[in-house]
Design a protein around this motif. Structure first.
Motif, PDB file in Angstrom:
ATOM      1  N   ASP A 135      36.594 -21.544 137.168  1.00  0.00           N
ATOM      2  CA  ASP A 135      35.917 -22.068 135.983  1.00  0.00           C
ATOM      3  C   ASP A 135      36.473 -23.393 135.502  1.00  0.00           C
ATOM      4  N   ILE A 136      37.662 -23.801 135.986  1.00  0.00           N
ATOM      5  CA  ILE A 136      38.220 -25.088 135.578  1.00  0.00           C
ATOM      6  C   ILE A 136      38.081 -26.129 136.690  1.00  0.00           C
ATOM      7  N   ALA A 137      37.385 -25.790 137.750  1.00  0.00           N
ATOM      8  CA  ALA A 137      37.192 -26.726 138.854  1.00  0.00           C
ATOM      9  C   ALA A 137      36.073 -27.704 138.514  1.00  0.00           C
ATOM     10  N   THR A 138      36.032 -28.793 139.269  1.00  0.00           N
ATOM     11  CA  THR A 138      34.995 -29.802 139.105  1.00  0.00           C
ATOM     12  C   THR A 138      34.161 -29.887 140.382  1.00  0.00           C
ATOM     13  N   LEU A 139      33.076 -30.644 140.303  1.00  0.00           N
ATOM     14  CA  LEU A 139      32.196 -30.787 141.463  1.00  0.00           C
ATOM     15  C   LEU A 139      32.916 -31.499 142.607  1.00  0.00           C
TER      16      LEU A 139
END
Length: 634
Positions: free
Chosen positions: A349-353
């Motif tokens: 949930d804290i990752a980015t594209l």
């Protein structure tokens, strides 16, 4: 200060100047003497410090270099040399070759200097070599007091193990002295000293942050990043196998996971980024996993992954993705990649594209990005959600909170997945079943709005115009057109790439939305559409809720209904009691009125009636008495 070697027996022609006493250094202090150029070999430098008044009677060969020395100084200190010389006693000039001497010619030169009494300094850079060569040559107390082995061990314990930087230097020297350095406990002592120092520094840093608040309470102030973790930079110069042992020892001492994570990140940056050409060539198509450099990098990646703390957020998620890219590129072990995927899935949930866009390093004709790895990460995230939902109902569903942290994570991940699908959709090599599998990984309640998913599917349909109608219908089944926004619904209604069935659904829900908005504006005209609107909106809200929140809401409604039912039963019992009481009173009142009217009629018809003045025999009085008796009956 110096221990003296016994005077040798000299021949008659031997000059008296050779009958000298050879000093042996005991002090570990620095001696300012002339340093020989390091460009010369050890055997060449030997000719500059060995006395030449007496011809050499033994030649020692070490690693191709020959040392012309004398037997007596060597046999007086070394048990091994004493045994070898005894085997060559008959020859005038003995020639001995030492195989596998630890440290090579450099170490033997130091040992020979010690035997000849030449002063030299014992430092962190040579103490490991001295310990190993003294063990090889058997330079112990059995053959000479204060021999080289005891001197080196004393320096190691009293000086090196009290200083972290010196321990690191010794470990660097031990890299070429294994496994003998391990057998002599040199590596273990240095590793334990480093772990102890790191733990002490952490404790000291924690105490230094203790302070009193304005209310007089003792609390710990916030620690700046990596403050007190100066050892991180020091141990980053170690070889990967020794670094692994140091980090393992530090973890056993209870050092903070954040500090260990910072050390792993720093070590990876040095070993994989600064030293490796792998990271300096972003456009290279493939990596040869058989090359020596790639083998080293693969070992570094697998070692760092095995050392990662179990605690979440101990390392940045961008670092985990970087390690995963390296693991895929270097073809690391399956367990290494699965471990990284599991860790990333637990905090997706804290990752980015940009994190999810992992390049594909396979053969030509494959997708541009590694979609299989991302799919496994999403499966790990979904399994984590499933395990959370299987927890005890009493501890989970009794909560009155409208949404749980896991539901918030689902919303974030659903947006991330929709953006990822839109990014990979134009890839011509992306197969339909892979696209559908990624979209279906998340549960239905994860997406409250399907605009992002509709956008990704529209891009895929535009890039893959050769899809058949059944494939298009299969793809559009992923969309819940009731969850499209007004703008997305208008666009979908005019989208010619969608199948006819999907366009009909869009038009139907748009018509319902329009009718509901009109009837909400004029509620007095027809109440039915208002209820229909409420039912549709309620269904959408229910679909947007997670099973956990939906179940909690149903439990609350069930409790309220049970309470209301109990109140209704109590009210019904009260009404039944009132009804029985009123019926009884009504029956009594009717009987009394009937008897009174009957007595009055009899009195009027009685021709023998007495005058009213004769009270005791009057019928009315008798009737009153009878009535009073009737009323007294139970």
């Amino acid at each position: 200060m110096f221990d003296e070697i016994p005077h040798p027996t000299l021949s008659a022609g031997t000059p008296l100047s050779l009958a000298l006493k050879l000093p042996v250094p005991l002090s570990m202090a620095k001696h300012h003497h002339h340093q020989l150029p390091m460009s010369k070999s050890a055997s060449q430098r030997c000719n500059e410090w060995v006395f030449r008044d007496v011809p050499s009677d033994i030649i020692i060969e070490v690693d191709g270099g020959a040392f012309s020395l004398h037997k007596f100084p060597l046999v007086s200190r070394s048990g091994r040399m004493r045994k070898l010389v005894a085997e060559h006693r008959e020859a005038d000039v003995s020639k001995i070759e030492l195989h596998g001497l630890p440290g090579g010619a450099e170490s033997f030169e130091l040992a020979a200097k010690f035997c000849y009494g030449i002063n030299f300094e014992i430092t962190a850079a040579n103490v490991a070599q001295l310990c190993c060569v003294s063990d090889y040559l058997e330079m112990t107390e059995e053959y000479s007091k204060n021999n080289l082995g005891s001197r080196a061990a004393e320096y190691l314990d009293s000086v090196v193990c009290k200083n972290l930087e010196m321990c690191v230097v010794v470990l660097q020297q031990c890299e070429n002295l294994l496994p003998l350095a391990d057998e002599l406990q040199i590596v273990v002592r240095c590793i334990d000293a480093i772990a102890s120092k790191a733990c002490v520094e952490q404790i000291a840093s924690s105490f230094s942050r203790l302070e009193y608040s304005s209310s007089g309470r003792l609390h710990m102030s916030k620690q700046p990043k990596c403050e007190g973790d100066w050892w991180i930079e020091d141990i980053s110069v170690l070889r990967v196998d020794l670094y692994q042992r140091v980090i393992t020892a530090i973890k056993c001492r209870g050092v903070r996971p954040e500090s260990i994570g910072a050390s792993l990140v720093n070590y990876a940056e040095k070993e994989l980024i600064k030293k490796s050409s792998l990271w300096n060539q972003p456009n290279q198509a493939a990596v040869d996993p058989v090359s020596g450099a790639s083998s080293h990098e693969r070992l570094v990646v697998e070692t760092i992954v095995s050392l990662l703390p179990v605690e979440k957020f101990s390392v940045p998620i961008t670092f985990l993705f970087g390690m995963l890219r390296s693991a895929v590129m270097l073809d690391c072990s399956v367990s290494c990649r699965l471990d990284l995927e599991r860790r990333i899935g637990s905090q997706l949930d804290i990752a980015t594209l940009d994190d999810l866009l992992i390049p594909s390093f396979r053969h030509a004709g494959d997708t541009l990005f590694d979609v299989e790895t991302v799919h496994r990460i999403l499966v790990n995230f979904s399994q984590m959600e499933d395990s959370d939902e299987d927890m005890d109902e009493e501890s989970v569903f009794e909560s009155d909170s409208p949404s749980s942290p896991s539901q918030t994570a689902l919303f974030k991940v659903s947006k991330l997945v929709d953006n990822y699908l839109a990014e990979i959709a134009p890839d011509a090599n992306l197969k339909l079943n892979v696209f559908v599998a990624i979209a279906e990984t998340l549960p239905a309640h994860a997406r409250t709005v399907h605009d992002g998913l509709y956008r990704a599917i529209d891009i895929y349909l535009k890039a893959h115009q050769a899809l058949s109608e059944p494939d298009k219908r299969k793809l559009c089944k992923l969309i819940d057109f009731q969850k499209l926004s007004q703008e997305a619904g208008v666009h979908a209604a005019q989208n010619e790439r969608l199948p006819v069935q999907s366009i009909v659904q869009v038009l139907y829900y748009e018509q319902l939305r329009l009718r509901n908005s009109l009837f909400c504006s004029y509620p007095d005209e027809d109440p039915k559409p208002i209820h229909q609107s409420w039912r549709i909106n309620s269904g959408a809200r229910s679909a947007a809720m997670s099973p956990r929140d939906n179940y909690a809401s149903l439990r609350r409604e069930n409790r309220d209904l049970k309470l209301e039912l109990a109140r209704m039963r109590m009210r019904l019992n009260d009404l039944e009691k009132d009804h029985v009481y009123m019926k009884r009173n009504l029956d009594r009142s009717s009987s009394r009125k009937l008897m009174s009217s009957f007595s009055k009629k009899i009195f009027k018809l009685n021709i023998f009636a007495r005058t009213p003045s004769r009270g005791p025999s009057s019928p009315s009085k008798h009737s009153q008495i009878s009535e009073s008796k009737f009323t007294e009956r139970p």
